[in-house]
Design an enzyme around this catalytic site. Structure first.
Site, PDB file in Angstrom:
ATOM      1  N   HIS A  61       9.136   6.694  -2.787  1.00 22.68           N
ATOM      2  CA  HIS A  61       9.830   5.387  -2.125  1.00 22.68           C
ATOM      3  C   HIS A  61      11.210   5.891  -1.746  1.00 22.68           C
ATOM      4  O   HIS A  61      12.064   6.226  -2.312  1.00 22.68           O
ATOM      5  CB  HIS A  61      10.193   4.037  -3.178  1.00 22.68           C
ATOM      6  N   ARG A  63      13.050   3.799   0.421  1.00 24.44           N
ATOM      7  CA  ARG A  63      13.759   2.576   0.717  1.00 24.44           C
ATOM      8  C   ARG A  63      14.355   2.427   2.190  1.00 24.44           C
ATOM      9  O   ARG A  63      15.164   1.461   2.121  1.00 24.44           O
ATOM     10  CB  ARG A  63      15.031   2.581  -0.222  1.00 24.44           C
ATOM     11  N   HIS A 177      -2.446   0.397  -6.477  1.00 27.51           N
ATOM     12  CA  HIS A 177      -1.397   0.236  -7.620  1.00 27.51           C
ATOM     13  C   HIS A 177      -2.040  -0.912  -8.432  1.00 27.51           C
ATOM     14  O   HIS A 177      -2.322  -2.128  -8.113  1.00 27.51           O
ATOM     15  CB  HIS A 177      -0.151  -0.649  -6.944  1.00 27.51           C
ATOM     16  N   HIS A 230      -0.247   6.481 -10.018  1.00 26.95           N
ATOM     17  CA  HIS A 230       0.526   6.499 -11.391  1.00 26.95           C
ATOM     18  C   HIS A 230      -0.259   6.105 -12.548  1.00 26.95           C
ATOM     19  O   HIS A 230       0.209   5.302 -13.191  1.00 26.95           O
ATOM     20  CB  HIS A 230       1.747   5.561 -11.362  1.00 26.95           C
ATOM     21  N   ASP A 303       6.459   9.139  -8.031  1.00 28.35           N
ATOM     22  CA  ASP A 303       6.900   7.802  -7.758  1.00 28.35           C
ATOM     23  C   ASP A 303       8.285   7.456  -7.783  1.00 28.35           C
ATOM     24  O   ASP A 303       8.852   6.569  -8.213  1.00 28.35           O
ATOM     25  CB  ASP A 303       6.445   6.793  -9.045  1.00 28.35           C
TER      26      ASP A 303
END
Length: 422
Positions: A61, A63, A177, A230, A303
């Site tokens: 990520h 962002r 996810h 994950h 992650d």
């Protein structure tokens, strides 16, 4: 571009492990041989070092756009290079979310020249709303290799089934996810002895296990690929293992914190140890390690999820997520290689070759005419993780204060040194 000569270095890829000289020119590995007698602009003494294909982290990520106070494309790529990573897949839960070609183009353009190949994941559903599928062909044309609503699950089984059906036509990898939000119901750490001791609401493992099973059933029904993000539980690992044996096209990933740490870390009430899925128990750690050893788990990712110190200051209200790009290889060496659980070849398979293969990219090997996307590491260097020294904007690492063994010291992207430890 400088020519580079690596002298007497241990060269390791997913299949080979040997000592050699390596000559790099015009972004390519030109020669791999003993005692190369050629002039080079840069000569690196490889005694005691190893050179490997650079790593590819298919779950980060960055962002950007929308949350650049936590991380942006440039700082995220800097953190990646410091960790020996030259390729990433960015998850789409930005602001705006990556559900259209304009956002995809923004991310790719901003990463241009960084030394990191950044592949934005497109959303599965419009606005990550869970309803209405995105225009996958438009996303693919913009550069997308995978789709996900990561950051949250696709709650509708019907929507996920339709996405999987379309993936057979467009070739995009669907990344799930796996979380049942109704079961989580506000939980913040693993449900069990530690959550009870702390008096906080727990996240029941059945949430992950149930959606993992759902995705496998859906994928099998339409003969589609599904990638489980994950993985953290013993149950999910076993479900995936059995599905693979049955011929289902399922792959999965895990993160270093799931094979090194347990939820006992939460006893300190430090939100830097909170992520989703959460740290689990010693039994889960053992199961994750066994899944890595036997091939049930295909990839090690991070992650990488940056948050500011202010956001992480309140244990119960802090957002989930930890940074990991700069510690992932060292953590894998420390927990898996130096303990004799797996070989260095296996780590490269998990962190470099397999992620690229899953995304339809060509893995890097150490042989002539290959692109020189390489990382040079001191496998035995012991170092203490100091958050303030990390290249990421955010410092929320679970490995703070820990001593890890092994460290990238040079990262080459297309034959150019993009990171060198001073």
């Amino acid at each position: 571009m400088d020519t580079i000569l690596l002298k007497s270095i241990r060269a390791v890829d997913a299949e080979n492990d040997f000592i050699s000289d390596i000559y790099i020119e015009d972004g390519k590995i030109k020669h791999v041989a003993d005692s190369i007698k050629m002039d080079a602009d840069i000569v690196i003494d490889g005694q005691g070092l190893a050179v490997m294909p650079s790593f590819f982290d298919m779950h980060v990520h960055f962002r950007d756009p929308g949350f650049t106070h936590k991380e942006d494309i440039h700082t995220g790529c800097g953190a990646a290079l410091a960790g020996g990573v030259t390729g990433v897949v960015c998850m789409p839960n930005t602001k705006p979310v990556a559900d259209n070609p304009d956002v995809i183009k923004y991310i790719i353009d901003k990463a241009d020249g960084s030394g990191v190949d950044v592949y934005p994941a497109g959303c599965i559903t419009n606005g990550m709303s869970g309803e209405g599928l995105c225009d996958y062909l438009a996303l693919k044309s913009a550069g997308v290799k995978a789709i996900s609503d990561d950051g949250r699950p696709v709650e509708s089984s019907e929507q996920m089934l339709r996405a999987l059906e379309q993936s057979n036509k467009n070739g995009l990898l669907v990344i799930s996810h796996c979380e049942d939000l109704s079961i989580i119901n506000g939980g913040i750490i693993n449900k069990g002895e530690i959550s009870e001791k702390l008096g906080v609401k727990g996240m029941d493992r059945v949430s992950e296990d149930m959606i993992t099973a759902r995705e496998i059933i859906l994928a099998e029904s339409v003969d589609a690929r599904i990638h489980i993000a994950h993985v953290s539980t013993k149950g999910s690992t076993e479900i995936i293992r059995q599905a693979k044996k049955a011929g289902v096209k399922v792959t999965c990933e895990t993160c270093p914190h799931y094979f090194l740490l347990t939820d006992e870390m939460l006893l300190a009430r430090d939100a830097d140890f909170r992520m989703n899925p959460p740290l689990r128990t010693a039994d889960d750690v053992e199961a994750i390690i066994e899944g890595i050893i036997d091939g049930t788990i295909d990839c090690i990712v991070t992650d990488h999820a940056p948050h500011t110190a202010e956001e992480k200051s309140d244990f119960e209200k802090a957002p989930n997520g930890v940074v990991g790009l700069e510690t992932s290889f060292a953590a894998a060496l420390t927990g898996l290689y130096h303990t004799g659980k797996i070989s260095l070849n296996k780590i490269i398979e998990l962190m470099s070759a397999n992620p690229r293969k899953l995304l339809g990219l060509e893995p890097v090997s150490i042989k002539p005419n290959e692109t020189a996307d390489l990382v040079i590491a001191d496998l035995n260097k012991e170092w203490t993780v100091e958050p303030e020294m990390l290249h990421s904007k955010s410092k929320n690492t679970v490995f703070k204060g820990m001593t890890l063994k092994g460290k990238p010291i040079v990262t080459l992207s297309k034959g150019e040194i993009k990171y060198k430890e001073m």
